[in-house]
Design a protein around this motif. Structure first.
Motif, PDB file in Angstrom:
ATOM      1  N   PRO A  43       2.002  -0.207  21.346  1.00 12.77           N
ATOM      2  CA  PRO A  43       1.877   0.673  20.179  1.00 12.77           C
ATOM      3  C   PRO A  43       0.703   1.629  20.340  1.00 12.77           C
ATOM      4  N   VAL A  44       0.886   2.834  19.866  1.00 10.71           N
ATOM      5  CA  VAL A  44      -0.159   3.852  19.916  1.00 10.71           C
ATOM      6  C   VAL A  44      -0.404   4.323  18.491  1.00 10.71           C
ATOM      7  N   LYS A  45      -1.589   4.041  17.972  1.00 19.81           N
ATOM      8  CA  LYS A  45      -1.917   4.465  16.613  1.00 19.81           C
ATOM      9  C   LYS A  45      -2.510   5.861  16.654  1.00 19.81           C
ATOM     10  N   SER A  46      -2.100   6.667  15.730  1.00 17.83           N
ATOM     11  CA  SER A  46      -2.581   8.042  15.697  1.00 17.83           C
ATOM     12  C   SER A  46      -3.975   8.113  15.077  1.00 17.83           C
ATOM     13  N   LEU A  47      -4.644   9.210  15.352  1.00 11.29           N
ATOM     14  CA  LEU A  47      -5.952   9.446  14.739  1.00 11.29           C
ATOM     15  C   LEU A  47      -5.823   9.556  13.230  1.00 11.29           C
ATOM     16  N   GLU A  48      -4.652  10.020  12.761  1.00  8.80           N
ATOM     17  CA  GLU A  48      -4.431  10.131  11.323  1.00  8.80           C
ATOM     18  C   GLU A  48      -4.512   8.758  10.667  1.00  8.80           C
ATOM     19  N   HIS A  49      -3.926   7.743  11.312  1.00  8.70           N
ATOM     20  CA  HIS A  49      -4.009   6.387  10.769  1.00  8.70           C
ATOM     21  C   HIS A  49      -5.457   5.908  10.750  1.00  8.70           C
ATOM     22  N   GLN A  50      -6.201   6.225  11.788  1.00  9.74           N
ATOM     23  CA  GLN A  50      -7.598   5.805  11.838  1.00  9.74           C
ATOM     24  C   GLN A  50      -8.399   6.471  10.727  1.00  9.74           C
ATOM     25  N   ARG A  51      -8.140   7.751  10.499  1.00  9.24           N
ATOM     26  CA  ARG A  51      -8.843   8.461   9.420  1.00  9.24           C
ATOM     27  C   ARG A  51      -8.483   7.878   8.059  1.00  9.24           C
ATOM     28  N   GLU A  52      -7.187   7.574   7.860  1.00  6.41           N
ATOM     29  CA  GLU A  52      -6.750   6.977   6.592  1.00  6.41           C
ATOM     30  C   GLU A  52      -7.403   5.622   6.381  1.00  6.41           C
ATOM     31  N   ARG A  53      -7.474   4.822   7.438  1.00  3.44           N
ATOM     32  CA  ARG A  53      -8.099   3.505   7.336  1.00  3.44           C
ATOM     33  C   ARG A  53      -9.575   3.631   6.953  1.00  3.44           C
ATOM     34  N   MET A  54     -10.279   4.586   7.561  1.00  7.58           N
ATOM     35  CA  MET A  54     -11.697   4.793   7.241  1.00  7.58           C
ATOM     36  C   MET A  54     -11.871   5.263   5.801  1.00  7.58           C
ATOM     37  N   GLU A  55     -10.981   6.134   5.335  1.00  4.82           N
ATOM     38  CA  GLU A  55     -11.055   6.618   3.951  1.00  4.82           C
ATOM     39  C   GLU A  55     -10.815   5.463   2.973  1.00  4.82           C
ATOM     40  N   LEU A  56      -9.850   4.604   3.279  1.00  4.48           N
ATOM     41  CA  LEU A  56      -9.592   3.450   2.413  1.00  4.48           C
ATOM     42  C   LEU A  56     -10.789   2.499   2.388  1.00  4.48           C
ATOM     43  N   ARG A  57     -11.423   2.309   3.524  1.00  5.54           N
ATOM     44  CA  ARG A  57     -12.617   1.452   3.563  1.00  5.54           C
ATOM     45  C   ARG A  57     -13.752   2.054   2.739  1.00  5.54           C
ATOM     46  N   ARG A  58     -13.886   3.390   2.817  1.00  6.25           N
ATOM     47  CA  ARG A  58     -14.921   4.059   2.023  1.00  6.25           C
ATOM     48  C   ARG A  58     -14.654   3.862   0.537  1.00  6.25           C
ATOM     49  N   MET A  59     -13.371   4.030   0.149  1.00  2.00           N
ATOM     50  CA  MET A  59     -13.003   3.851  -1.254  1.00  2.00           C
ATOM     51  C   MET A  59     -13.249   2.413  -1.702  1.00  2.00           C
ATOM     52  N   LYS A  60     -12.935   1.464  -0.845  1.00  5.22           N
ATOM     53  CA  LYS A  60     -13.150   0.055  -1.161  1.00  5.22           C
ATOM     54  C   LYS A  60     -14.637  -0.208  -1.401  1.00  5.22           C
ATOM     55  N   GLY A  61     -15.487   0.383  -0.576  1.00  7.67           N
ATOM     56  CA  GLY A  61     -16.930   0.228  -0.744  1.00  7.67           C
ATOM     57  C   GLY A  61     -17.418   0.811  -2.060  1.00  7.67           C
ATOM     58  N   GLU A  62     -16.901   1.984  -2.406  1.00  9.73           N
ATOM     59  CA  GLU A  62     -17.294   2.611  -3.669  1.00  9.73           C
ATOM     60  C   GLU A  62     -16.836   1.780  -4.867  1.00  9.73           C
ATOM     61  N   MET A  63     -15.628   1.240  -4.775  1.00 10.07           N
ATOM     62  CA  MET A  63     -15.138   0.407  -5.881  1.00 10.07           C
ATOM     63  C   MET A  63     -15.960  -0.879  -6.000  1.00 10.07           C
ATOM     64  N   GLY A  64     -16.387  -1.413  -4.866  1.00  3.32           N
ATOM     65  CA  GLY A  64     -17.263  -2.583  -4.891  1.00  3.32           C
ATOM     66  C   GLY A  64     -18.584  -2.266  -5.575  1.00  3.32           C
ATOM     67  N   SER A  65     -19.101  -1.074  -5.313  1.00  5.18           N
ATOM     68  CA  SER A  65     -20.352  -0.646  -5.966  1.00  5.18           C
ATOM     69  C   SER A  65     -20.162  -0.517  -7.474  1.00  5.18           C
ATOM     70  N   ILE A  66     -19.044   0.048  -7.880  1.00 10.52           N
ATOM     71  CA  ILE A  66     -18.754   0.180  -9.311  1.00 10.52           C
ATOM     72  C   ILE A  66     -18.658  -1.200  -9.947  1.00 10.52           C
ATOM     73  N   GLY A  67     -17.995  -2.131  -9.264  1.00 10.78           N
ATOM     74  CA  GLY A  67     -17.895  -3.496  -9.775  1.00 10.78           C
ATOM     75  C   GLY A  67     -19.260  -4.133  -9.933  1.00 10.78           C
ATOM     76  N   GLY A  68     -20.150  -3.902  -8.981  1.00  9.83           N
ATOM     77  CA  GLY A  68     -21.505  -4.436  -9.074  1.00  9.83           C
ATOM     78  C   GLY A  68     -22.256  -3.857 -10.260  1.00  9.83           C
ATOM     79  N   LEU A  69     -22.085  -2.572 -10.500  1.00 12.32           N
ATOM     80  CA  LEU A  69     -22.730  -1.937 -11.656  1.00 12.32           C
ATOM     81  C   LEU A  69     -22.178  -2.487 -12.969  1.00 12.32           C
ATOM     82  N   LEU A  70     -20.866  -2.727 -13.019  1.00 14.69           N
ATOM     83  CA  LEU A  70     -20.273  -3.300 -14.230  1.00 14.69           C
ATOM     84  C   LEU A  70     -20.799  -4.712 -14.491  1.00 14.69           C
ATOM     85  N   LYS A  71     -20.918  -5.498 -13.430  1.00 16.29           N
ATOM     86  CA  LYS A  71     -21.464  -6.853 -13.586  1.00 16.29           C
ATOM     87  C   LYS A  71     -22.903  -6.804 -14.090  1.00 16.29           C
ATOM     88  N   GLN A  72     -23.659  -5.842 -13.569  1.00 20.00           N
ATOM     89  CA  GLN A  72     -25.042  -5.672 -14.011  1.00 20.00           C
ATOM     90  C   GLN A  72     -25.082  -5.277 -15.490  1.00 20.00           C
TER      91      GLN A  72
END
Length: 104
Positions: A43-72
């Motif tokens: 299998p050969v994954k495209s750079l587009e998939h890699q970019r999408e994966r990185m964007e999803l990870r970034r979003m996941k991190g931001e949502m985790g930060s929001i969750g931490g602020l809500l808990k606080q």
């Protein structure tokens, strides 16, 4: 010094060549490396998939930060009636994002 690698010659139409070249480009690979991988069924994954994966990870991190602020905020104010549903929604979204990352 002669190379031990073997060359393969193939004939493609202009349209086929353009399609293969575009696929190799999307994967961020040379034409030779792309053909070597795909001809072996790897299998050969495209750079587009890699970019999408990185964007999803970034979003996941931001949502985790929001969750931490809500808990606080919950710890400071103690008003659970509005905060807990938001935390549950964030948790569900984080799980959905993690599933998307795994599929990519």
């Amino acid at each position: 010094m002669p190379t031990k690698k073997k060359a393969v010659t193939t004939y493609l139409t202009e349209k086929e060549f353009s399609a293969v070249q575009a696929s190799a480009s999307r994967a961020g690979l040379s034409l030779s490396r792309f053909l070597a991988l795909t001809s072996q069924g790897q299998p050969v994954k495209s750079l587009e998939h890699q970019r999408e994966r990185m964007e999803l990870r970034r979003m996941k991190g931001e949502m985790g930060s929001i969750g931490g602020l809500l808990k606080q905020a919950l710890a400071q104010s103690g008003d659970k009636s509005h905060t807990y549903p938001i935390l549950r929604t964030l948790d569900n979204c984080l799980r959905a994002i993690q599933n998307l990352i795994a599929r990519l």
